[in-house]
Every structure is written in structure tokens, then in C-alpha cells.
Design an enzyme around this catalytic site. Sequence first.
Site, PDB file in Angstrom:
ATOM      1  N   ASN A 114      19.775 -10.130  18.421  1.00  0.00           N
ATOM      2  CA  ASN A 114      18.807  -9.092  18.031  1.00  0.00           C
ATOM      3  C   ASN A 114      19.556  -7.850  17.522  1.00  0.00           C
ATOM      4  O   ASN A 114      19.497  -6.777  18.137  1.00  0.00           O
ATOM      5  CB  ASN A 114      17.936  -8.698  19.227  1.00  0.00           C
ATOM      6  CG  ASN A 114      17.229  -9.874  19.856  1.00  0.00           C
ATOM      7  OD1 ASN A 114      16.178 -10.296  19.395  1.00  0.00           O
ATOM      8  ND2 ASN A 114      17.810 -10.411  20.924  1.00  0.00           N
ATOM      9  N   PRO A 115      20.274  -7.953  16.412  1.00  0.00           N
ATOM     10  CA  PRO A 115      21.155  -6.863  15.986  1.00  0.00           C
ATOM     11  C   PRO A 115      20.435  -5.597  15.539  1.00  0.00           C
ATOM     12  O   PRO A 115      21.067  -4.543  15.431  1.00  0.00           O
ATOM     13  CB  PRO A 115      21.942  -7.482  14.827  1.00  0.00           C
ATOM     14  CG  PRO A 115      21.045  -8.552  14.289  1.00  0.00           C
ATOM     15  CD  PRO A 115      20.334  -9.102  15.488  1.00  0.00           C
ATOM     16  N   LYS A 116      19.131  -5.688  15.274  1.00  0.00           N
ATOM     17  CA  LYS A 116      18.396  -4.500  14.823  1.00  0.00           C
ATOM     18  C   LYS A 116      17.324  -4.088  15.835  1.00  0.00           C
ATOM     19  O   LYS A 116      16.306  -3.507  15.486  1.00  0.00           O
ATOM     20  CB  LYS A 116      17.765  -4.761  13.450  1.00  0.00           C
ATOM     21  CG  LYS A 116      18.805  -4.941  12.357  1.00  0.00           C
ATOM     22  CD  LYS A 116      18.193  -5.034  10.978  1.00  0.00           C
ATOM     23  CE  LYS A 116      19.285  -5.148   9.911  1.00  0.00           C
ATOM     24  NZ  LYS A 116      18.720  -5.209   8.543  1.00  0.00           N
ATOM     25  N   ASN A 117      17.628  -4.344  17.086  1.00  0.00           N
ATOM     26  CA  ASN A 117      16.714  -4.004  18.172  1.00  0.00           C
ATOM     27  C   ASN A 117      17.211  -2.721  18.836  1.00  0.00           C
ATOM     28  O   ASN A 117      18.297  -2.685  19.421  1.00  0.00           O
ATOM     29  CB  ASN A 117      16.667  -5.162  19.173  1.00  0.00           C
ATOM     30  CG  ASN A 117      15.743  -4.896  20.342  1.00  0.00           C
ATOM     31  OD1 ASN A 117      15.999  -4.010  21.140  1.00  0.00           O
ATOM     32  ND2 ASN A 117      14.676  -5.661  20.435  1.00  0.00           N
ATOM     33  N   ASP A 146      25.983  -7.967   8.960  1.00  0.00           N
ATOM     34  CA  ASP A 146      25.251  -7.013   8.123  1.00  0.00           C
ATOM     35  C   ASP A 146      26.025  -5.706   8.125  1.00  0.00           C
ATOM     36  O   ASP A 146      25.985  -4.941   9.088  1.00  0.00           O
ATOM     37  CB  ASP A 146      23.832  -6.796   8.673  1.00  0.00           C
ATOM     38  CG  ASP A 146      23.038  -5.773   7.866  1.00  0.00           C
ATOM     39  OD1 ASP A 146      23.551  -5.282   6.843  1.00  0.00           O
ATOM     40  OD2 ASP A 146      21.899  -5.455   8.266  1.00  0.00           O
TER      41      ASP A 146
END
Length: 374
Positions: A112-115, A146
Site C-alpha cells: 500500500n505505497p500510497k496509503n 514509483d
Amino acid sequence: MGDRASDDIEEKWVMYKNRNDWADLQPIKQNDGPHSVVKIAYSEDFSDVYDYFRGVVAVGELSERALILTEDAIQMNAANYTVWQYRRKILEHLKWDLQDELLFCREMIVVNPKNYQVWHHRRVIVEWLGDGSKELQLTKIIFAQDAKNYHAWEHRQWALRTFGLYEGELEFTAELLEDDVRNNSAWNHRYFVQTRTSGLTPQVLRSELAFTQRAIERLTDNESPWAYMKGLMNDTSGDEEAIEACWRDAQAWCWKLLKDKVSSLLPTLLSNSNTGAQHTSNDQLNDEEPLSLVSKLPSIPKGSISPHLLIGVLDFVTHQLEKTEDLRLKDTPLKIALQLCDTLAAEHDCIRVRYWNYVRRRLLHEHRSSAATA
């Protein structure tokens, strides 16, 4: 979550309501009111986990089994900030091994890198440990997925500020920009590092200008290094004479870049206009040549020259106007600036036509002398 029985077969999931070791706890159903507008179709497993989580919170249980429950709840919805907050409460109460928690955080961040919640949890755990040594490597792993992940960049900058981990950071940004010169996040980060380490001195300015100009020469139609260069030029402090020398050298470089571009597009027109002109060097233009050069811009087809290059030239000419006190010496640079505004508005940045018309009016208002013409 359950351990794997083998490499290939995952242990069968057993709902909490069917677990004997949870028989003593009363689950609490979600209360959506008597007339819910849009009832969410939760899965049975999801409802089961969160019913028991609400039960745990209601009785204030801070146990190891409650910690495992929060992990299951997070696996189902990593954005539930209440679960993360309660998990921290349990960790603190149990005096849990926070190194194990860092491993769990890393697993969740990779998935979940954009959590936001998982990054915040990671920050709190690192603060409790007082050790940010693992954060640079973690964010580097995320950048490989990213390179412009905002949460990872924000976390990295927090770690740098908090623990002073700036050594080698400029080299890190250079590596990222070598891979992708358009990486605006890396350009922003480079500015962040410069302003918090050596500071923007004339010496740093000259070195960074050389770095930035090489990047622009690789890809002129790339707004990020142009913006970076403008920030450097405007924010450097110290020896005024040394700073102005950097401005002059950078302006000469920018004119040379524009000349080379126009020459490649309109070789006949440019060579005819320069007949008899004398140059002091291959990198400098004589006093008349800049005005002659910008007069050719309307002949260049739309889209064939970078607006960022033209805006860069305009920035340098505007600076020249601001530093010139003698009104008579403003005539030529003002004409150049107005022509650039007209060209940007009509051809090369016409989506911002009103903005460039405004800039034109402002320049006229601030710098027009009796001899200048519109």
C-alpha cells in the site's frame, strides 16, 4: 494472519465467531442507523473481523490477541486510521518489539505505497525507536516502484530533517535524475537538500547551474530544471557581485541555447541577419544580436521550440531590466521582453495568453522610458 502450512497451501481462514479463544468476547455489529442511505455490501469475513475489533475497543482490551486482530483488520482495510491508532496503543502497552513492527510496516507499505495511515504509523514507530537509519533504504525501494510517490518523498524528507541523514543525498538525487531527467520530485528534493545543508551560496549556485544546464541541454522542453534554476537564482544570498556574475554567465548560456535552436530551425534567416556581425566568442552574442534573434521567433512554427526556453530567456531579460537604472539602457531589453511576451502569447504558450498579456503590461508600466515603443 494465519501461518502457512506449506509453501503452496495457505492455512484455512477461520472466522473469529468460530474461534474458541474468542468465545469470551461479545462482537459489536456496525450501526448504520435504521435508515442507511447506501448500505455497503461488506463481505462476511470483513464484517466478522470488524465486529470483533469494535468489541475489543469497547472493553479496552490491550492483549496480544487484540494485536493480531488489528493486523487482520489492517490487511482488510489498510486505510482505517482507528485500527492503526488502537494498534499503537496495544504496542505501547505490551512493550512490543518495535523492530518486528517495522518489518510489518514495510510489508504493508510495499503493498500500500500510497496509503497515508501506514506511512504515519511508520513515522510514529521510528520516533519511538529514535532511529531513522532504515528509512532511506525503505523509500529507495518505493521509488523503484514509483519515483514520484508523494508519501515516500515526504517520509524521506522527514527522516532527513529529524535524524540529519543528509550525507550522500545530493548524489542520490543525481542518480535519480540520470535515470529520469523529468523527475520533478527529485528536482524538488535536490532543492530541499541544498537549502538545508550547504545553503544557497554563490559557490553552490555556480556548481548547481552547471549541473542544471547539462540537464536542460539533454532535454530542453522539461520544465523542472528551468524551475529549479530560477529558484536557485532568486534565492541565493551572499556576495552580490559573485551572484550577478552567475546571472550574466547563465544569461549568456541561455541566449546561446536559443540561438542554436533558432539556427537549426531557420538557418538561412539567421545567417542573413548576422552578415557582417562580429562576435567576441562562440558563446556570446553582440549587443544587436538578441533583438535580431527574437524578431525571428514569429517565423518559427508553433510547437517547434520549447516555451520553457523562451520563458527562461524572458526571466533573464527581466532581471537585466530590474538591475538597470539608466532608462536609456532599458530600451533594447524591454523591446526583447515585449517580443518574447507576444511570441509566447500568440504561438508557443497560447493557453496562457492572458497571463503573457498581463506580463507585457506590467513590464511596460515598470520599465518603459520615453524612447521605448510598444
